[in-house]
Motif scaffolding. Sequence first.
Motif, PDB file in Angstrom:
ATOM      1  N   VAL A  44      41.323  45.519  40.483  1.00 27.41           N
ATOM      2  CA  VAL A  44      41.519  46.311  41.756  1.00 27.41           C
ATOM      3  C   VAL A  44      41.147  48.043  41.524  1.00 27.41           C
ATOM      4  CG1 VAL A  44      43.228  47.241  43.514  1.00 27.41           C
ATOM      5  CG2 VAL A  44      43.187  44.661  42.637  1.00 27.41           C
ATOM      6  N   ALA A  98      37.469  47.083  43.412  1.00 28.69           N
ATOM      7  CA  ALA A  98      37.611  46.979  44.651  1.00 28.69           C
ATOM      8  C   ALA A  98      37.738  48.039  45.646  1.00 28.69           C
ATOM      9  CB  ALA A  98      39.181  46.287  44.765  1.00 28.69           C
ATOM     10  N   GLY A 113      40.772  45.927  49.233  1.00 27.26           N
ATOM     11  CA  GLY A 113      39.270  46.510  48.866  1.00 27.26           C
ATOM     12  C   GLY A 113      38.337  45.565  49.438  1.00 27.26           C
ATOM     13  N   SER A 121      40.162  35.999  49.448  1.00 25.05           N
ATOM     14  CA  SER A 121      39.252  37.386  49.352  1.00 25.05           C
ATOM     15  C   SER A 121      38.315  37.289  50.571  1.00 25.05           C
ATOM     16  CB  SER A 121      38.601  37.411  48.060  1.00 25.05           C
ATOM     17  OG  SER A 121      37.975  38.712  48.019  1.00 25.05           O
ATOM     18  N   THR A 154      42.506  41.131  49.827  1.00 26.54           N
ATOM     19  CA  THR A 154      42.106  40.216  48.504  1.00 26.54           C
ATOM     20  C   THR A 154      43.445  39.813  48.007  1.00 26.54           C
ATOM     21  OG1 THR A 154      39.968  41.136  48.011  1.00 26.54           O
ATOM     22  CG2 THR A 154      41.396  39.914  46.345  1.00 26.54           C
TER      23      THR A 154
END
Length: 604
Positions: A537, A541, A565, A592, A597
């Motif tokens: 992340v 992301a 993200g 996602s 996500t």
Amino acid sequence: MWARAGALWLLWCCAAIAPAAAQMVTLDSGSVTTTVNGQTRTAPLRLPYHWDREQAARPGSARFDLPFTLASRPDEPWAVFIPRVGNVFDLRVNGALLRVHGDMERGNGADYAKAPRSLIIPAQLLQAGENLIEIRVRADTGRRAGLSPVIVGPSDEVLRQYSSAYASRFTGSVLLVGFSAVVGAIAFALWLTQLDAGAAGGRRREGLYLWAALAEFCWALRVADAAIISPPLSWVPWGMLMTACYSGWAASAMLFCHHVAGWHRNAYMPWMRGAMAVMFTGSVLCCWLSLTRADPRWLTGWLALELVGVGAYVAFFAVATVRRPNLARVLVGSAALLTVAVAFRDWLMIRLSDSYGETTWVRYTSVFFGIALLAIVIRRFRTASTQANELLGTLAARVADRERELAITYARLAEVGREQARTHERERILRDMHDGVGSHISAAIHQLQSGQASQAGLLRTLRDSLDQLKLSIDSIHLPAGDVGALLAALRYRLAPRLADSGVALEWAVEECPPVARLDAPAMRQLQFLLFETISNVLQHAGASVLRIEAGMHNGVQRLRAIDNGCGFDATHAPRALQQRARAIGARLTLESRPGRTVVQLQFD
């Protein structure tokens, strides 16, 4: 004064008893009329009358006339007591038939000479002056027929004497039969269940108990004859069976002594058994000759030889007992010596003398053999119990020693196990540092060497390395299965970095029960799975919010990491995440799209 009063009381008792005693009359003289082989003879009589002595054991019949005089006719019933009479008989008082015992016309049937007899004489059958008791007898060969002195008098006094004689001869015989049967049953049960430890291979049964059982069973049947008035067989076969029981008892008792002395393991034991077989067979054969030829000398002579042989063996046994005494030998030897002495007395009184009315004493000495056997059994049982207790004590001591050895060995193994666990833990930390921290440092070095790395990228790599190092250290103290503690440690380590990266952290972690299958290695796998998720992340992301959720959902433990993200292709999940999820037995689900996500773990 007290002495004078006692003397007066004694004189009064004697005076009170004297009239009753004076009324008792013993009839031992008169006349006898015998019929043998069709010839009838009358002769003066003096009791006792032993038929086998007077008539050479030939069958026949006799009438005994026994006169007596009464001063006056009695007012109460009288009774007649006959210690021995037979084989079958009837009795008349002054010509009136009082009782018939057996069939006077058929020989070799019932035998009423085995127990004393008593009959009540009604007072009206007696008279003042001369009275006559007439007893007719039928005699069989070899059955100890005849007549003993007869006692008449008031029924109370006569029945008192009869009861005493009946108890000693008949009731005593029944009790002896019961005792011998019980002892024989005990010995036979022991023979069936006990093995001779000294025998070859240790699988042979203890012969001592077998011979004791045979001796007691033979003697029980032999003594039972005293209570059997009408045998199930005719006299000759029955007489042979009784002789076989007598000789079987003697032979079995000698073999019992042989086992008590320990001589049964000697090489000449077959000769001993052969001698006992000859003694047994010879007794039965001589009995048959005596009964069929009406000549008791055959059996009398053989019993004399048998008595001599048994006496010699018992003397030899007694000498061996004196040389090597023990409790069993002393008890059996004493019983054997007493039995031989009593058997010699019986042989003289029953087979040779003219005495009639006497009974055998040897039947009572058999009790001592039974007592000796029971004493041997009790002594062996106590010895076996003592040995068993000693063995149990030894076994318990050995078990305790073994337990102590096992405890020491277990403690050593436990220490080795703990040392191995520490070693494995160190190896795991080193491996994690090598695979995680080491790889990140190596990446940072390559970035610096290339000259193309940005300051931000280099800083991120070094932060990942530091965070992973801290998490590796934290994993040492994580409780097994405690997902809540793991998430708390992860938040503590990564929250500052998230804040520095401009990512807001939303925390929605509920209290979670421990997951049983998450041991220490699994907890580390879960920790690094979540770390890698958060690192993705931060690095890829471009998210501004990261939400961590944990709790129970439909009875299933669920962990979720949600960011806003740019997303990625969920059909191609990161390989590291899949491997770690399989390692801890969790179900990994990825969702996602741009702006949302979700990485989800479920512990079914």
